[in-house]
Design a protein around this motif. Structure first.
Motif, PDB file in Angstrom:
ATOM      1  N   LEU B  13     -62.973 -24.730  63.014  1.00 56.57           N
ATOM      2  CA  LEU B  13     -61.420 -24.155  63.087  1.00 56.57           C
ATOM      3  C   LEU B  13     -61.323 -22.908  62.325  1.00 56.57           C
ATOM      4  O   LEU B  13     -60.302 -22.447  62.685  1.00 56.57           O
ATOM      5  N   PRO B  15     -62.689 -20.051  61.932  1.00 58.37           N
ATOM      6  CA  PRO B  15     -62.408 -18.669  62.203  1.00 58.37           C
ATOM      7  C   PRO B  15     -61.124 -18.394  62.960  1.00 58.37           C
ATOM      8  O   PRO B  15     -60.552 -17.401  62.496  1.00 58.37           O
ATOM      9  N   ALA B  16     -60.901 -19.123  63.852  1.00 54.14           N
ATOM     10  CA  ALA B  16     -59.518 -18.973  64.536  1.00 54.14           C
ATOM     11  C   ALA B  16     -58.337 -19.061  63.547  1.00 54.14           C
ATOM     12  O   ALA B  16     -57.411 -18.244  63.553  1.00 54.14           O
ATOM     13  N   VAL B  17     -58.194 -20.017  62.712  1.00 54.72           N
ATOM     14  CA  VAL B  17     -57.299 -20.237  61.657  1.00 54.72           C
ATOM     15  C   VAL B  17     -57.204 -19.038  60.682  1.00 54.72           C
ATOM     16  O   VAL B  17     -56.104 -18.443  60.449  1.00 54.72           O
ATOM     17  N   THR B  18     -58.274 -18.594  60.342  1.00 52.96           N
ATOM     18  CA  THR B  18     -58.395 -17.285  59.541  1.00 52.96           C
ATOM     19  C   THR B  18     -57.879 -16.212  60.051  1.00 52.96           C
ATOM     20  O   THR B  18     -56.843 -15.262  59.642  1.00 52.96           O
ATOM     21  N   LEU B  19     -58.373 -15.894  61.352  1.00 58.25           N
ATOM     22  CA  LEU B  19     -57.851 -14.684  62.281  1.00 58.25           C
ATOM     23  C   LEU B  19     -56.189 -14.814  62.238  1.00 58.25           C
ATOM     24  O   LEU B  19     -55.734 -13.896  62.141  1.00 58.25           O
ATOM     25  N   ILE B  20     -55.891 -16.001  62.807  1.00 58.79           N
ATOM     26  CA  ILE B  20     -54.230 -16.265  62.765  1.00 58.79           C
ATOM     27  C   ILE B  20     -53.542 -15.975  61.485  1.00 58.79           C
ATOM     28  O   ILE B  20     -52.487 -15.352  61.571  1.00 58.79           O
TER      29      ILE B  20
END
Lengths: 430, 296
Positions: B13, B15-20
């Protein structure tokens, strides 16, 4: 020859070539404008001429609609990758200088500008005595009228006073033909405010006096009342006055198609009129702004444009940008002692501001259309260049549009305009 | 085992959480912080000064700043309400028409409907600004043929916003029709067969089968339509510039004018936060309304 030797020779050749490559490295600068594609092509041709003489400088031109110009400058000008050069309206300069988005002109450029341009124009390109841009164009407002419509209505000459103006506007109005006597403009701040301000100064008033709004004066009250009279009498139809993001639209279409008898506009729209009217452009004439009951003689509003350099651009880019602008605005770059910039401006009917350019284009400035503008220039009042000027202008636009559409009375419009202007200018000055 | 699973889930999770976090949460939190500051967008954040609720007092005050903001908020509300009220029923009507496979020209209608959604807004704006031209516009010429006088469309504060809504409906209805068709395909045909055997006519089948079972699809469509409408920007920037008399000045366009053109970052952020809050309240109210209906 072995592979090892070939490699060594290739490396040596590469190392020898490195400094040479470094010397020939070109500087890329960009120029942001709101001009039309035809005018951009002229600027690109001039940039190409400059690059022939200065092969290490490449100039690219980018155009955005007028309505997006300030936003683009603000959103991209704060970065070194933003446009190196921008064409700006003098009203925007104080805030762009305050936010350090534009670079002060180098001493050599500043002294050249101070000696070659009229003092008033130099002052509009300066903030606190520091010159920030090279002025290029000056625009002034005058009354444009359709001679054919005047003839059909039996009117011999353009109106000289407001009384005559109202009378002529009424005679030119023909609801059955969808024809209005006087065309106002809306949905475009300068298009709304500048004609109003021209009538105001021709009535002895001011928008701003000594840095403070002066819309509560009796002269301003009379100007608001004039607008109300024109709307109420049906001599001016607000639905025919809309402008779009490119400063064209129904207000232009209606004048071009002979549905508007008179309009107050600046000289720069000559090219739009010629494009829209073709041979019928000969029907358009120019006259001074009619004088109001409290005025002494015809006055109008003028404003100037200049080219500025991005303060965040790299040193080499800034140097190249000033070099290009110096050349573009010098008598060496154009035809017959004119600057290339003035040749571009004259192609649109815009008055150049450099003294030598005015001399070089004397013949064209004497045309029937432009001579009317040149003749009112001496008595024109510069549009006030103050901090918060753009917001002040947009606020006055809203009030005038509300008056045009009958949402407020002239008296309320005057009170609102003064209150809003006071609050805006006070906040901006903090 | 559970620990290893949690670690692996966390890694997956991240990468997605960091980007968001970087591209959504940080800008949102920054905007919320800025709405309490006096800040020029041309200066570093370090130069922002705390003004408490001063920006909110200003945007709801009686000066031109407050008047313009309240007008923009009202315009956005009207634009959104009109868009949703027109788009949703039309999308269901068109969806029902297109979904009837035996109707002649159904495929052509489906293509035409969806094609408007694929046209770039710049082209739509150019064409519609000419269609709406008061003097030479084809719309007025067509109205003239049936004896209706010329309409001011974009040239009057009374009709300009509605004209922009019509343009939006024209462009978006195809997309929402596709959503409606997707919802219709989820309704079992056996329900209609049973209803037909029980003697239900078409109107009753729509009222008691189609509409209730389309409710979830319509909720989704309504949320998307609201978000799209609240974010309207291009037609205003390209055609009307917010005029005449600020009648088409919607919030996104106004925030751009205040925050970027005038560099008043604090005021612009306060307006953006109000827009975000209004949207959240509106969407939450919609969900609450539909959930209450469901539980009834």
């Amino acid at each position: 020859m072995s592979l090892a030797w070939i490699s060594k020779l290739a490396l040596a050749a590469g190392l020898i070539g490195l400094p040479a490559t470094g010397c020939a490295q070109s500087v890329n600068i960009s120029y942001l404008t709101h001009w039309s594609p035809e005018t951009v092509a002229l600027l690109e041709a001039a940039a190409k001429d400059f690059s022939k003489q200065n092969p290490d400088v490449a100039v690219t031109v980018r155009a955005v609609p007028f309505g997006d110009l300030l936003t683009t400058l603000r959103s991209q000008g704060g970065s070194s990758d933003g446009p190196t050069i921008g064409g700006i309206y003098d009203l925007w300069l104080p805030e762009l200088a305050k936010d350090k988005l534009v670079a002060p002109a180098p001493d050599a450029v500043a002294s050249e500008v101070k000696s070659a341009w009229p003092a008033g124009v130099v002052s509009a390109a300066s903030v606190g005595g520091t010159l920030y841009g090279i002025p290029n164009e000056i625009d002034v407002y005058a009354l444009n009228y359709n001679k054919e419509l005047f003839k059909a209505a039996g009117i011999a000459a353009p109106p000289k006073t407001w009384a005559e103006f109202k009378d002529v506007a009424a005679k030119l109005t023909n609801k059955d033909k969808g024809q209005q006597g006087f065309g106002m403009i809306n949905s475009w701040a300068a298009g709304v405010v500048h004609p109003f301000a021209s009538l105001l100064v021709s009535n002895g008033g001011n928008l701003v006096k000594d840095g403070k709004p002066a819309l509560d004066s009796p002269q301003a009250g009379e100007t608001f009342a004039l607008y109300e009279d024109l709307i109420k009498s049906g001599a001016s139809v607000p639905a025919m006055a809309t402008a779009d993001a490119n400063t064209t639209g129904p207000f232009l279409d209606n004048f071009v198609s002979g549905k508007t008898g008179m309009i107050i506009m600046a000289n720069w729209w000559e090219s739009a009129l010629k494009t829209g009217m073709g041979d019928k452009f000969a029907n358009v004439a120019t006259a001074p702004i009619p004088v109001g009951p409290s005025g002494d003689k015809p006055h109008s509003i003028s404003y100037s444009w200049m080219t500025v350099v991005n303060a965040k651009a790299g040193e080499a880019e800034q140097k190249a940008a000033w070099q290009f602008l110096g050349w573009l605005n010098s008598p060496k770059s154009g035809k017959n002692g004119a600057s290339a910039m003035s040749d571009i401006l004259m192609s649109m009917g815009i008055l150049p501001s450099r003294s030598s350019d005015i001399e070089a284009h004397k013949d064209k400035l004497g045309s029937e259309f432009l001579s009317g503008y040149v003749s009112v220039l001496a008595d024109a009042r510069p549009f006030p260049v103050v901090l918060g000027g753009q917001e002040f202008s947009e606020s006055l636009q809203q009030t005038l549009e509300a008056l045009q559409y009958g949402q407020v009375s002239a008296k309320d419009a005057q009170a609102n305009a003064q209150a809003d202007a006071t609050s805006i200018l006070e906040r901006a000055a903090k | 085992m559970a620990k290893a699973f949690r670690a692996s889930a966390g890694i997956m999770l991240a990468p997605a959480v960091t980007l968001i976090g970087v591209f959504v949460l940080v800008p949102m939190l920054l905007t919320i912080w800025l709405c309490f500051q006096d800040w020029s967008t041309q200066t570093p954040f370090s130069e922002a000064s705390f003004v408490g609720l001063g920006n909110f007092q200003e945007i709801f005050g009686s000066t031109s700043v407050g008047r313009d903001f309240k007008t923009a908020l009202l315009n956005t509300t009207i634009y959104t309400a009109l868009s949703v009220v027109l788009i949703l029923p039309l999308s269901v009507v068109f969806g029902l028409l297109v979904y009837q496979r035996d109707v002649a020209g159904g495929t052509a209608l489906r293509t035409v409907l969806f094609s408007t959604y694929m046209v770039p807004m710049i082209a739509v704006a150019l064409v519609w600004s000419k269609l709406y031209s008061p003097s030479e516009g084809p719309l007025n010429q067509m109205l003239g043929l049936v004896g209706i006088g010329p309409q001011p469309w974009l040239s009057s504060p009374r009709s300009a916003l509605v004209s922009i809504v019509l343009l939006n409906v024209w462009q978006q209805v195809g997309y929402f029709t596709v959503l409606a068709i997707a919802g219709l395909t989820q309704i079992p045909g056996s329900l209609y067969e049973a209803a037909t055997l029980d003697g239900a006519n078409g109107r009753e089948q729509f009222r008691f089968i189609t509409f209730p079972l389309l409710r979830r699809t319509l909720l989704f469509s309504a949320v998307i339509a609201i978000i799209n409408a609240v974010q309207v920007f291009e037609p205003v920037a390209l055609i009307t510039q917010g005029g005449p008399v600020g009648s088409t000045n919607v919030l996104t366009y106004h925030i751009r004018r205040v925050g970027i053109e005038r560099a008043q970052g604090g005021l612009g952020s306060a307006m953006a936060v109000m827009l975000m809050l209004s949207l959240m309240v509106c969407v939450s109210a919609l969900f609450a309304f539909v959930n209450r209906k469901d539980s009834e």
